[in-house]
Write a protein that holds these residues in place. Structure first.
Motif, PDB file in Angstrom:
ATOM      1  N   PHE A   1     -39.374  34.473 -12.294  1.00 12.49           N
ATOM      2  CA  PHE A   1     -38.213  33.928 -12.999  1.00 12.49           C
ATOM      3  C   PHE A   1     -36.920  34.146 -12.221  1.00 12.49           C
ATOM      4  O   PHE A   1     -35.842  34.111 -12.808  1.00 12.49           O
ATOM      5  CB  PHE A   1     -38.105  34.560 -14.393  1.00 12.49           C
ATOM      6  CG  PHE A   1     -39.241  34.169 -15.285  1.00 12.49           C
ATOM      7  CD1 PHE A   1     -39.277  32.897 -15.852  1.00 12.49           C
ATOM      8  CD2 PHE A   1     -40.272  35.047 -15.555  1.00 12.49           C
ATOM      9  CE1 PHE A   1     -40.327  32.523 -16.666  1.00 12.49           C
ATOM     10  CE2 PHE A   1     -41.327  34.670 -16.370  1.00 12.49           C
ATOM     11  CZ  PHE A   1     -41.362  33.402 -16.922  1.00 12.49           C
TER      12      PHE A   1
ATOM     13  N   SER B   1     -35.868  24.921  -4.859  1.00 11.29           N
ATOM     14  CA  SER B   1     -36.411  25.676  -5.986  1.00 11.29           C
ATOM     15  C   SER B   1     -35.322  25.944  -7.021  1.00 11.29           C
ATOM     16  O   SER B   1     -35.494  25.700  -8.214  1.00 11.29           O
ATOM     17  CB  SER B   1     -37.003  26.973  -5.449  1.00 11.29           C
ATOM     18  OG  SER B   1     -37.364  27.804  -6.496  1.00 11.29           O
TER      19      SER B   1
ATOM     20  N   ALA C   1     -34.741  24.416 -10.806  1.00 17.57           N
ATOM     21  CA  ALA C   1     -34.513  25.268 -11.977  1.00 17.57           C
ATOM     22  C   ALA C   1     -33.286  24.780 -12.750  1.00 17.57           C
ATOM     23  O   ALA C   1     -33.315  24.670 -13.976  1.00 17.57           O
ATOM     24  CB  ALA C   1     -34.337  26.715 -11.540  1.00 17.57           C
TER      25      ALA C   1
ATOM     26  N   SER D   1     -39.575  25.514  -9.613  1.00 14.15           N
ATOM     27  CA  SER D   1     -38.504  26.361 -10.127  1.00 14.15           C
ATOM     28  C   SER D   1     -39.004  27.786 -10.365  1.00 14.15           C
ATOM     29  O   SER D   1     -38.200  28.702 -10.481  1.00 14.15           O
ATOM     30  CB  SER D   1     -37.938  25.775 -11.417  1.00 14.15           C
ATOM     31  OG  SER D   1     -38.843  25.936 -12.470  1.00 14.15           O
ATOM     32  N   PHE D   2     -40.320  27.961 -10.465  1.00 11.05           N
ATOM     33  CA  PHE D   2     -40.864  29.310 -10.648  1.00 11.05           C
ATOM     34  C   PHE D   2     -41.267  29.945  -9.322  1.00 11.05           C
ATOM     35  O   PHE D   2     -41.934  30.970  -9.304  1.00 11.05           O
ATOM     36  CB  PHE D   2     -42.067  29.281 -11.599  1.00 11.05           C
ATOM     37  CG  PHE D   2     -41.677  28.970 -13.011  1.00 11.05           C
ATOM     38  CD1 PHE D   2     -40.875  29.843 -13.726  1.00 11.05           C
ATOM     39  CD2 PHE D   2     -42.079  27.797 -13.611  1.00 11.05           C
ATOM     40  CE1 PHE D   2     -40.494  29.561 -15.031  1.00 11.05           C
ATOM     41  CE2 PHE D   2     -41.699  27.506 -14.914  1.00 11.05           C
ATOM     42  CZ  PHE D   2     -40.911  28.391 -15.617  1.00 11.05           C
TER      43      PHE D   2
ATOM     44  N   ASN E   1     -35.071  32.404 -10.208  1.00 16.60           N
ATOM     45  CA  ASN E   1     -34.032  31.389 -10.305  1.00 16.60           C
ATOM     46  C   ASN E   1     -33.329  31.432 -11.647  1.00 16.60           C
ATOM     47  O   ASN E   1     -32.105  31.351 -11.727  1.00 16.60           O
ATOM     48  CB  ASN E   1     -34.646  30.000 -10.132  1.00 16.60           C
ATOM     49  CG  ASN E   1     -34.951  29.722  -8.686  1.00 16.60           C
ATOM     50  OD1 ASN E   1     -34.238  30.178  -7.807  1.00 16.60           O
ATOM     51  ND2 ASN E   1     -36.019  28.987  -8.444  1.00 16.60           N
ATOM     52  N   TYR E   2     -34.121  31.537 -12.707  1.00 17.78           N
ATOM     53  CA  TYR E   2     -33.544  31.524 -14.050  1.00 17.78           C
ATOM     54  C   TYR E   2     -32.716  32.772 -14.273  1.00 17.78           C
ATOM     55  O   TYR E   2     -31.633  32.720 -14.875  1.00 17.78           O
ATOM     56  CB  TYR E   2     -34.652  31.390 -15.093  1.00 17.78           C
ATOM     57  CG  TYR E   2     -35.345  30.050 -14.994  1.00 17.78           C
ATOM     58  CD1 TYR E   2     -34.813  28.927 -15.616  1.00 17.78           C
ATOM     59  CD2 TYR E   2     -36.511  29.898 -14.245  1.00 17.78           C
ATOM     60  CE1 TYR E   2     -35.427  27.695 -15.502  1.00 17.78           C
ATOM     61  CE2 TYR E   2     -37.126  28.673 -14.121  1.00 17.78           C
ATOM     62  CZ  TYR E   2     -36.587  27.567 -14.754  1.00 17.78           C
ATOM     63  OH  TYR E   2     -37.181  26.346 -14.631  1.00 17.78           O
TER      64      TYR E   2
END
Lengths: 300, 277
Positions: free
Chosen positions: A61, A263, A267, A52-53, A63-64
């Protein structure tokens, strides 16, 4: 290695010393099982966290940042909570009085068996059945119109209420059976004692049962909430998966299997897990404000 | 006097709620059943006529023979493997005190507390990267994640209540740990193992999320095939989807009825024996 050599010379061997700490052939039986969980649960979770990172745009970050900037994505959290919270609360509020009534029955088995049905059949089948039963020509609308409660059929499908009803149908039995097992765990002599001292039914519930039940109810709430929160099939089949019931699991599924962005999907799965954890921790945190102790009476 | 009227009203209200829930549930199941044998059912209480042809239609359209065979293989493998992995681990956890025991227990509780869809997505990613995504092996592996801990947690109280002297006696007479397992523990534990594995069976047939995320075209179990059929409804006759739903219901309910002869309904929800408080 030298310890083993010394052990052989004088005193217990390595094998004996391990056995004294509880490690011998039988203990090793736990290893395949631990390996399975490490390989198929812990590793994928960590892998997903790492993945996810590593978004497509290369930033850490990315994705976040994307999730919390696009309303189409971050909105799914509120849509999910808007379904899961009321459903869980309603299920729990219905389950408590019914569990108190059923606890007094001798023959609970038939009722509990009937209630286990929707759990075993699962959300897919319940959603499939709802499509016809709650449809404009289904028996639900027909019956209500026949007794005169409705003049035109209500449409619950393809929207918020469709998912709501499907979550009640599968979630209520789950909540009820858990609540029942907690309610039956309370020693009846506590209630008798309260009744002897002149407490009415409402007072007995408020002063005796409720404090004893709160820890169990908190756990029931958490488990039921987590079930309602992670709904996928009924949100798609009887809901409105593009708008009102675009729950977070749909967003994660679409990222993984429609955009092939594993990915991003990871996330979203991590955010989903984090929100669940927050709610569970908050509910269990409130639990510590209440009485904690034995509910089974003084003896034993 | 007024009090008894109030409490009677309350009792009535509680039973009315139970009744309402059960009526709707039964109505829902009955309408699937009726629709699956209906010839034409438009705008009436009951269909115009009854037929069994939708079952044959569904069997051909959805390749139910293949789907049932896949389901049978996947569920069978999950049941056997979770028994083989779970029961020995439960024995170790019930009988031995070792340093990392609390950690192992936590490890086993996690897959039961985290919902399948949350860990299913990273798990599916890993399985696809490993080339197991979309295969029967992948489906079996994914389904083992919740079932093995479930078997362990159901079996621990069962094993704890067996007198340890039984095993000590077997060891005194020269049985090694394998012989002791096969000749002493397995026969004694059989009721518990049977109950745990039946619960695994029922749960795995109904396990939608994990199988859905991991399976491919050739490795769909019945519940996933049903989901896709409903999802793409409009392409095929409603009745043939309903016929498939009935076949799914029958496969699940047969095992549920068998399971309920050995376990309490609350065990399907709970995770084995629950402490009273």
């Amino acid at each position: 290695m030298s310890a083993v050599m010394e052990g052989r010379a004088d005193g217990p061997t390595l094998r004996q010393r391990l056995a004294a700490r509880g490690i011998d052939g039988a203990t090793l039986l736990v290893l395949p099982c631990v390996a399975l969980i490490l390989g198929l649960f812990i590793y994928p979770f960590l892998y997903g966290l790492m993945l996810s990172f590593e978004p497509k745009d290369g930033s850490l970050f990315g994705n976040y940042a994307r999730f919390f900037s696009e309303p189409f994505l971050y909105g799914t959290i509120f849509k999910t909570l808007r379904l899961a919270f009321p459903v869980t609360l309603l299920n729990l509020l219905i389950a408590i009085p019914i569990a108190f009534r059923v606890r007094l029955l001798r023959r609970q088995r038939l009722l509990t068996t009937l209630l286990v049905l929707p759990i075993t059949l699962g959300t897919v089948l319940v959603a499939e059945g709802m499509l016809f039963y709650f449809g404009p020509q289904g028996w639900f609308n027909r019956s209500l119109m026949a007794v005169g409660l409705l003049s035109t059929p209500v449409s619950v499908l393809n929207g918020y209420w469709g998912v709501f009803i499907s979550l009640v149908l599968t979630g209520f039995p789950f909540t009820f059976l858990l609540t029942l097992s907690y309610v039956s765990g309370i020693d009846p002599s506590l209630e008798n004692a309260a009744a002897t001292l002149g407490a009415g039914p409402a007072a007995r519930f408020r002063e005796v049962f409720l404090p004893l039940l709160v820890p169990g109810l908190a756990i029931t709430f958490c488990l039921s909430f987590v079930q309602a929160y992670s709904v996928l099939p009924s949100a798609v089949l009887v809901g409105d998966p593009a708008n009102v019931t675009r729950v977070i699991s749909i967003a994660a599924y679409q990222a993984a299997f429609e955009e092939y962005d594993y990915s991003m999907a990871s996330a979203i799965a991590m955010i989903m897990g984090a929100v669940q954890l927050l709610v569970v921790v908050a509910v269990l945190g409130c639990r510590s404000l209440f009485y904690r102790g034995p509910a089974a009476g003084a003896k034993g | 006097m007024q009090k008894s009227v109030m409490s009677r009203l309350w009792i009535f209200a509680v039973w009315a709620m139970i009744g309402l829930f059960l009526i709707n549930l039964m109505g829902l199941i009955a309408s699937v059943l009726t629709s699956s044998v209906a010839t034409r059912w438009l705008g009436t209480w009951l269909p115009a006529g009854f037929t069994t042809r939708w079952y044959f239609a569904a069997w051909d359209e959805f390749q139910l023979g293949d789907v049932l065979w896949v389901t049978f293989q996947a569920v069978g493998a999950v049941v056997v493997l979770s028994g083989l992995l779970g029961v020995p681990a439960a024995y170790a956890l019930a009988r031995r005190e070792f340093p990392a025991k609390r950690f192992v227990m936590l490890l086993l509780l996690l897959p039961l507390l985290v919902p399948p869809i949350t860990y299913g997505i990273p798990l599916a990613t890993v399985l696809y990267k490993a080339g197991l995504g979309g295969t029967l092996t992948g489906v079996i592996l994914a389904n083992l994640v919740p079932t093995v801990p479930f078997v362990v947690l159901v079996m621990i109280p069962f094993i704890e209540q067996i007198d340890p002297r039984t095993e000590a006696a077997a060891r005194v007479f020269g049985a090694n740990i394998f012989q002791m397992f096969v000749h002493v523990l397995v026969p004694v534990l059989m009721p518990g193992v049977l109950a745990a594995l039946l619960l695994v069976l029922v749960r795995t047939i109904g396990m939608f999320e994990l199988t859905f995320l991991v399976s491919g075209p050739g490795s769909q179990t019945l519940v996933v095939a049903l989901y896709y059929a409903v999802f793409a409804s409009g392409v095929r006759a409603v009745q043939s989807i309903d016929a498939m739903a009935v076949i799914y219901m029958v496969t699940t309910l047969v095992w549920l009825i068998v399971a309920l002869r050995f376990v309490n309904p609350t065990q399907i929800v709970g995770r084995g024996k629950r402490p009273a408080s």
